[in-house]
Structure formats: C-alpha cells, structure tokens
Design a protein around this motif. Structure first.
Motif, PDB file in Angstrom:
ATOM      1  N   LYS A 297       0.837  -1.210   0.000  1.00 18.78           N
ATOM      2  CA  LYS A 297       0.000   0.000   0.000  1.00 18.78           C
ATOM      3  C   LYS A 297       0.869   1.257   0.000  1.00 18.78           C
ATOM      4  O   LYS A 297       0.557   2.233  -0.672  1.00 18.78           O
ATOM      5  N   VAL A 298       1.945   1.234   0.746  1.00 17.26           N
ATOM      6  CA  VAL A 298       2.843   2.393   0.816  1.00 17.26           C
ATOM      7  C   VAL A 298       3.437   2.674  -0.561  1.00 17.26           C
ATOM      8  O   VAL A 298       3.486   3.828  -1.014  1.00 17.26           O
ATOM      9  N   ILE A 299       3.874   1.628  -1.252  1.00 13.82           N
ATOM     10  CA  ILE A 299       4.457   1.811  -2.581  1.00 13.82           C
ATOM     11  C   ILE A 299       3.405   2.333  -3.556  1.00 13.82           C
ATOM     12  O   ILE A 299       3.689   3.196  -4.389  1.00 13.82           O
ATOM     13  N   LYS A 300       2.184   1.851  -3.430  1.00 13.33           N
ATOM     14  CA  LYS A 300       1.097   2.324  -4.296  1.00 13.33           C
ATOM     15  C   LYS A 300       0.899   3.829  -4.124  1.00 13.33           C
ATOM     16  O   LYS A 300       0.798   4.570  -5.108  1.00 13.33           O
ATOM     17  N   TYR A 301       0.889   4.291  -2.886  1.00 15.18           N
ATOM     18  CA  TYR A 301       0.699   5.721  -2.651  1.00 15.18           C
ATOM     19  C   TYR A 301       1.932   6.523  -3.061  1.00 15.18           C
ATOM     20  O   TYR A 301       1.799   7.620  -3.615  1.00 15.18           O
ATOM     21  N   LEU A 302       3.104   5.992  -2.826  1.00 15.50           N
ATOM     22  CA  LEU A 302       4.310   6.694  -3.284  1.00 15.50           C
ATOM     23  C   LEU A 302       4.316   6.807  -4.808  1.00 15.50           C
ATOM     24  O   LEU A 302       4.745   7.832  -5.351  1.00 15.50           O
ATOM     25  N   ALA A 303       3.841   5.782  -5.494  1.00 16.08           N
ATOM     26  CA  ALA A 303       3.775   5.833  -6.959  1.00 16.08           C
ATOM     27  C   ALA A 303       2.836   6.946  -7.430  1.00 16.08           C
ATOM     28  O   ALA A 303       3.023   7.495  -8.518  1.00 16.08           O
ATOM     29  N   ASN A 304       1.851   7.295  -6.613  1.00 20.60           N
ATOM     30  CA  ASN A 304       0.952   8.400  -6.941  1.00 20.60           C
ATOM     31  C   ASN A 304       1.513   9.748  -6.511  1.00 20.60           C
ATOM     32  O   ASN A 304       1.359  10.746  -7.210  1.00 20.60           O
ATOM     33  N   TYR A 305       2.141   9.779  -5.353  1.00 19.16           N
ATOM     34  CA  TYR A 305       2.631  11.047  -4.804  1.00 19.16           C
ATOM     35  C   TYR A 305       3.944  11.508  -5.445  1.00 19.16           C
ATOM     36  O   TYR A 305       4.134  12.717  -5.644  1.00 19.16           O
ATOM     37  N   LEU A 306       4.855  10.591  -5.733  1.00 20.36           N
ATOM     38  CA  LEU A 306       6.152  10.996  -6.273  1.00 20.36           C
ATOM     39  C   LEU A 306       6.046  11.849  -7.540  1.00 20.36           C
ATOM     40  O   LEU A 306       6.748  12.863  -7.645  1.00 20.36           O
ATOM     41  N   PRO A 307       5.216  11.487  -8.511  1.00 24.18           N
ATOM     42  CA  PRO A 307       5.096  12.377  -9.680  1.00 24.18           C
ATOM     43  C   PRO A 307       4.620  13.781  -9.314  1.00 24.18           C
ATOM     44  O   PRO A 307       5.096  14.763  -9.885  1.00 24.18           O
ATOM     45  N   GLU A 308       3.709  13.874  -8.354  1.00 18.81           N
ATOM     46  CA  GLU A 308       3.254  15.195  -7.906  1.00 18.81           C
ATOM     47  C   GLU A 308       4.400  15.966  -7.259  1.00 18.81           C
ATOM     48  O   GLU A 308       4.578  17.158  -7.517  1.00 18.81           O
ATOM     49  N   TRP A 309       5.150  15.282  -6.394  1.00 15.67           N
ATOM     50  CA  TRP A 309       6.260  15.941  -5.712  1.00 15.67           C
ATOM     51  C   TRP A 309       7.325  16.409  -6.707  1.00 15.67           C
ATOM     52  O   TRP A 309       7.888  17.485  -6.549  1.00 15.67           O
ATOM     53  N   THR A 310       7.591  15.597  -7.723  1.00 16.54           N
ATOM     54  CA  THR A 310       8.616  15.987  -8.696  1.00 16.54           C
ATOM     55  C   THR A 310       8.147  17.163  -9.552  1.00 16.54           C
ATOM     56  O   THR A 310       8.922  18.072  -9.822  1.00 16.54           O
ATOM     57  N   ARG A 311       6.873  17.150  -9.946  1.00 12.95           N
ATOM     58  CA  ARG A 311       6.350  18.284 -10.716  1.00 12.95           C
ATOM     59  C   ARG A 311       6.372  19.555  -9.882  1.00 12.95           C
ATOM     60  O   ARG A 311       6.770  20.620 -10.360  1.00 12.95           O
ATOM     61  N   TYR A 312       5.959  19.445  -8.637  1.00 14.20           N
ATOM     62  CA  TYR A 312       5.929  20.600  -7.746  1.00 14.20           C
ATOM     63  C   TYR A 312       7.320  21.204  -7.564  1.00 14.20           C
ATOM     64  O   TYR A 312       7.477  22.413  -7.460  1.00 14.20           O
ATOM     65  N   ASN A 313       8.330  20.343  -7.535  1.00 10.53           N
ATOM     66  CA  ASN A 313       9.710  20.797  -7.339  1.00 10.53           C
ATOM     67  C   ASN A 313      10.466  20.944  -8.651  1.00 10.53           C
ATOM     68  O   ASN A 313      11.675  21.127  -8.652  1.00 10.53           O
ATOM     69  N   ASN A 314       9.733  20.851  -9.774  1.00  9.35           N
ATOM     70  CA  ASN A 314      10.307  21.039 -11.102  1.00  9.35           C
ATOM     71  C   ASN A 314      11.503  20.116 -11.353  1.00  9.35           C
ATOM     72  O   ASN A 314      12.562  20.553 -11.782  1.00  9.35           O
ATOM     73  N   VAL A 315      11.312  18.847 -11.044  1.00  5.30           N
ATOM     74  CA  VAL A 315      12.352  17.834 -11.209  1.00  5.30           C
ATOM     75  C   VAL A 315      11.876  16.839 -12.254  1.00  5.30           C
ATOM     76  O   VAL A 315      10.714  16.423 -12.254  1.00  5.30           O
ATOM     77  N   ASN A 316      12.768  16.446 -13.145  1.00  4.76           N
ATOM     78  CA  ASN A 316      12.433  15.526 -14.223  1.00  4.76           C
ATOM     79  C   ASN A 316      13.053  14.156 -13.936  1.00  4.76           C
ATOM     80  O   ASN A 316      14.261  13.975 -14.101  1.00  4.76           O
ATOM     81  N   VAL A 317      12.235  13.225 -13.477  1.00  2.00           N
ATOM     82  CA  VAL A 317      12.717  11.879 -13.143  1.00  2.00           C
ATOM     83  C   VAL A 317      11.778  10.828 -13.711  1.00  2.00           C
ATOM     84  O   VAL A 317      10.628  11.098 -14.027  1.00  2.00           O
ATOM     85  N   SER A 318      12.301   9.630 -13.823  1.00  2.00           N
ATOM     86  CA  SER A 318      11.439   8.481 -14.071  1.00  2.00           C
ATOM     87  C   SER A 318      11.333   7.724 -12.746  1.00  2.00           C
ATOM     88  O   SER A 318      12.219   7.805 -11.894  1.00  2.00           O
ATOM     89  N   ILE A 319      10.234   7.013 -12.580  1.00  2.00           N
ATOM     90  CA  ILE A 319       9.975   6.306 -11.328  1.00  2.00           C
ATOM     91  C   ILE A 319       9.929   4.815 -11.613  1.00  2.00           C
ATOM     92  O   ILE A 319       9.268   4.376 -12.559  1.00  2.00           O
ATOM     93  N   HIS A 320      10.634   4.063 -10.794  1.00  2.00           N
ATOM     94  CA  HIS A 320      10.748   2.619 -10.982  1.00  2.00           C
ATOM     95  C   HIS A 320      10.275   1.892  -9.732  1.00  2.00           C
ATOM     96  O   HIS A 320      10.429   2.402  -8.624  1.00  2.00           O
ATOM     97  N   THR A 321       9.726   0.706  -9.932  1.00  2.00           N
ATOM     98  CA  THR A 321       9.317  -0.134  -8.810  1.00  2.00           C
ATOM     99  C   THR A 321       9.865  -1.540  -9.015  1.00  2.00           C
ATOM    100  O   THR A 321      10.164  -1.947 -10.142  1.00  2.00           O
ATOM    101  N   GLU A 322       9.967  -2.248  -7.904  1.00  2.00           N
ATOM    102  CA  GLU A 322      10.480  -3.612  -7.941  1.00  2.00           C
ATOM    103  C   GLU A 322       9.941  -4.366  -6.734  1.00  2.00           C
ATOM    104  O   GLU A 322       9.759  -3.788  -5.664  1.00  2.00           O
ATOM    105  N   LYS A 323       9.708  -5.626  -6.914  1.00  3.02           N
ATOM    106  CA  LYS A 323       9.272  -6.507  -5.831  1.00  3.02           C
ATOM    107  C   LYS A 323      10.348  -7.572  -5.674  1.00  3.02           C
ATOM    108  O   LYS A 323      10.695  -8.264  -6.631  1.00  3.02           O
ATOM    109  N   THR A 324      10.910  -7.674  -4.465  1.00  9.50           N
ATOM    110  CA  THR A 324      11.957  -8.651  -4.199  1.00  9.50           C
ATOM    111  C   THR A 324      11.584  -9.460  -2.960  1.00  9.50           C
ATOM    112  O   THR A 324      10.662  -9.119  -2.234  1.00  9.50           O
TER     113      THR A 324
END
Length: 96
Positions: free
Chosen positions: A53-80
């Motif tokens: 659940k935490v990763i799901k919400y981070l996947a939603n929030y991180l793009p908002e945080w990067t746009r707000y801070n004018n940062v251009n990143v790609s976001i990756h996830t992994e299950k180990t």
C-alpha cells in the motif's frame, strides 16, 4: 538502481504493514520532507517496505512531488524477496 539514496531504517514504521489505506497514505504524505531534499538536488531517492500500500501511494505522490519541485525523473518499482519476506521498492532516476 545505482546511486540511489534509500530512505529506510530511520523510522520504526519502515517495516510496518499498515492496517488501512488511510494509514498508509498518511505515512506516505509524512515522508515528503525526507524525499524533497534529494529530489530538489537531483539525487536519486528510493524507499523500501513490506507494505505494498505504501508503494502504491508513493507511486501516486512521487510524480506530484517531482512536478511541484520542477524535477524531471522516471519512477521505478520492484518486488523482491529477502529472508522469505516480500519487499516492495520504489525509486527515482534522474532524466538527462
């Protein structure tokens, strides 16, 4: 996943599986101050947790945080799996 600053191990909640979606979302919202200094300084940053659940919400929030801070990143996830426990990871990678 090279050169990632992992925000993990500083809080007792890092290994917690939250009981509800609301608790997980509130936790992610509280992580904002931990992520921003790295995002703002173009440092790859990530988080690992056994709670999907935490990763799901981070996947939603991180793009908002990067746009707000004018940062251009790609976001990756992994299950180990580590020592029989499933760990979910999410991290940023700076775009050049």
């Amino acid at each position: 996943m090279e050169n990632v600053k992992w925000i993990y191990g500083s809080y007792k909640e890092d290994n917690r599986i939250f009981d509800s979606e609301i608790q997980a979302e509130e936790w992610v919202d509280a992580l904002y101050p931990d992520f921003v200094p790295y995002l703002f300084n173009n440092i790859n940053v990530g988080y690992a947790t056994p709670d999907e659940k935490v990763i799901k919400y981070l996947a939603n929030y991180l793009p908002e945080w990067t746009r707000y801070n004018n940062v251009n990143v790609s976001i990756h996830t992994e299950k180990t799996t580590k020592d029989g426990q499933v760990i979910f990871k999410i991290w940023t990678q700076q775009k050049i």
